[in-house]
Design an enzyme around this catalytic site. Sequence first.
Site, short mmCIF file in Angstrom:
data_model
loop_
_atom_site.label_atom_id
_atom_site.label_comp_id
_atom_site.label_asym_id
_atom_site.label_seq_id
_atom_site.Cartn_x
_atom_site.Cartn_y
_atom_site.Cartn_z
N TRP A 174 0.94 -1.09 -0.30
CA TRP A 174 -0.01 -0.20 -0.05
C TRP A 174 0.83 1.13 -0.10
O TRP A 174 -0.08 2.28 -0.51
CB TRP A 174 -1.30 -0.39 0.78
N ASP A 175 2.07 0.78 0.83
CA ASP A 175 2.74 2.32 0.16
C ASP A 175 3.47 3.00 -0.87
O ASP A 175 3.52 4.11 -1.12
CB ASP A 175 4.29 1.96 1.37
N ASN A 211 2.06 -8.49 1.36
CA ASN A 211 1.96 -7.33 2.31
C ASN A 211 3.45 -6.53 1.24
O ASN A 211 3.00 -4.89 1.25
CB ASN A 211 2.51 -8.18 3.29
N SER A 221 -1.89 -9.71 3.04
CA SER A 221 -2.10 -8.38 1.73
C SER A 221 -1.56 -7.06 2.24
O SER A 221 -1.24 -7.57 3.76
CB SER A 221 -3.21 -9.12 0.92
N ARG A 285 5.68 -14.00 13.28
CA ARG A 285 5.42 -13.35 12.53
C ARG A 285 7.08 -13.36 11.83
O ARG A 285 7.97 -12.91 12.99
CB ARG A 285 5.40 -12.10 11.83
N PRO A 286 8.09 -14.49 10.81
CA PRO A 286 9.29 -14.42 10.76
C PRO A 286 10.42 -13.23 11.14
O PRO A 286 10.85 -12.93 12.18
CB PRO A 286 9.34 -15.12 10.06
N ASP A 320 -0.09 -1.45 12.14
CA ASP A 320 0.85 -2.36 12.72
C ASP A 320 1.22 -1.64 13.44
O ASP A 320 2.45 -1.69 13.68
CB ASP A 320 1.10 -3.84 12.07
N GLU A 515 9.07 8.15 7.76
CA GLU A 515 7.98 7.51 7.91
C GLU A 515 6.45 7.88 8.61
O GLU A 515 5.32 8.34 7.62
CB GLU A 515 7.91 5.81 8.42
N GLU A 530 7.33 -1.36 17.31
CA GLU A 530 7.99 -2.46 17.25
C GLU A 530 9.13 -1.99 16.49
O GLU A 530 10.94 -2.91 16.53
CB GLU A 530 7.64 -3.86 16.59
#
Length: 579
Positions: A174-175, A211, A221, A285-286, A320, A515, A530
């Site tokens: 989406w960025d 994603n 996604s 999530r890895p 997130d 950002e 995070e």
Amino acid sequence: MLKSLFLCLSTVALYACVNGAFPPPCDSEIYCIGPILHQVQTAKLFDDDKYFVDMKLKETPDIVLSAFHNLSIESPNNIVPPAKLQVFLSTYFEKPGTEFESWTPPDWHNKPKFLGGIVDQQLHDWAVKIHTLWKSLGRKIRTGVKDHPELYSQIYTPHPVVVPGGRFRELYYWDSYWVINGLLLSEMTDTAQGMIQNFLYLVNRYGFIPNGGRIYYERRSQPPFLTLMVESYYRATMDKEFLRTALPALEQEYRFWMQNRSVGVKMNGAEHVLNRYHVQVGSPRPESYTDDLELAEGLPEERKEQLLMELKAGAESGWDFTSRWYVDGEGHNNGTLGDTRTSHILPTDLNALLCLTEKTLASFHRILGDGDSAALYDQAAARRLEAIESLLWDAERGAWFDFNLVTHSKHFEFYPSNLAPVWAQCYSGPEMGEKAVQYLKRSGALQFPNGVPTSLRDSGQQWDYPNAWPPLQHMLIDGLSKLPSEDAKQLAFDLAQHWIKTNWLAYMKYEAMFEKYDVNGDGKPGGGGEYEVQLGFGWTNGVALQLLDQYGATLTSGSSQVFSGLLLPLVISATVMLQ
């Protein structure tokens, strides 16, 4: 009730129903599941969990797995000590970033037309610097990724990309909408088209767009902006053949969201279908492995899997993380990160986006002469509009609110997404837009000097107060600017002025675009969440250029200097307007 709502609603859920377990984030026993991932991440060898899963293999996965197995059986309890892990990584992995080669977009040039419309000299000079940043954010994936994909977590795409920046080394979904809009203003249509072609390639490969450009993102996604990217490109180029080529993939992505991310809700005797974020992958999530493990620690296995799925759905939302997705034990929009229940919520902005997508797909079919298909998408948009107004609109408050699927009630906290239908022009009565303006004025969200906060809650999460994010500012400003009243248009300009001033002041201090930004202070990056705030930054640059293009004649840095390249009458006109 929850089980009946959420059982087997998607192809991924079908896997779980048939096999009795949820699939991993991807099939790699190094990058997504397995003892190497677990031991490296829990040993905390790197400051950021993303570092390890972005490293390239020097040998094939079988050789690396075998070497690690041999190392494990030599170690007490099969746990490899950190010092030996470091040697293992040095032997079998390369540092992140080797999958890219330097690439300067060949269609970049130093005098795009929009620069000539920026009156304020300081803002004009700053816009030139932002325009120049595209050159530093260009990436081209090495052919080795295509020839030997098993050695990389990077997903190969055929065309170069412009990335967000910082830890986000790869393509993000989406960025890229705001990046592409910025590239088009910079007259870099070839680069913009290449990015869109990458997304079409991903739809053809996966049936949807992951994603981001890593295999550990393969089962989630992000907000589906591809159709709007194509619309931006078409408006800039009027390339009907490209539109014709892109349309099948746009429709395929739309079907993915309707088949895998939709849910039916009965209200007042009528059944409505709206969409949500929903990822049934019940493992960490890895790229944020230890964060997820620590948060889920001590929970029963079933509850742990549920939380890990909800965190991935939160990542799919793009927000997130945020208190917006919290649902406590009583079903209220309260709690902490461990109360994240993203899939329990019908988000206003996702459904506004899909309403606009449906209207845009109808428009594309009309452009290409297919009236029957256009009518089908018009009908889908009309059904969604009815659902949005039945479930999300609150006439008394004058805005749209997320809907809780468990309590069948709205969440009334402030988020800029509460005005997303204004941006999407997805509402039935003109008075609704004006009511939304009054709601925004009453909300308390306009009292801050540097933009509209993502919420009014200071949760410590990055998609909450005091952070302001470029895409949300742009959607709010763009929506208000389309309303007919002068009051709404003035508010749109005022918000644009605040946002540009914030970005500019921070750039003057740090020589960087960030950002996200803090709504307080005198121009500083945001924080929380995070990871450390990131420089770059793709969507920030795109939004700034769009606002400088839209309002360049009247925006000011606070300096009295004006751009000498403009005609004198325009300068005089702008000066009169500012007095």
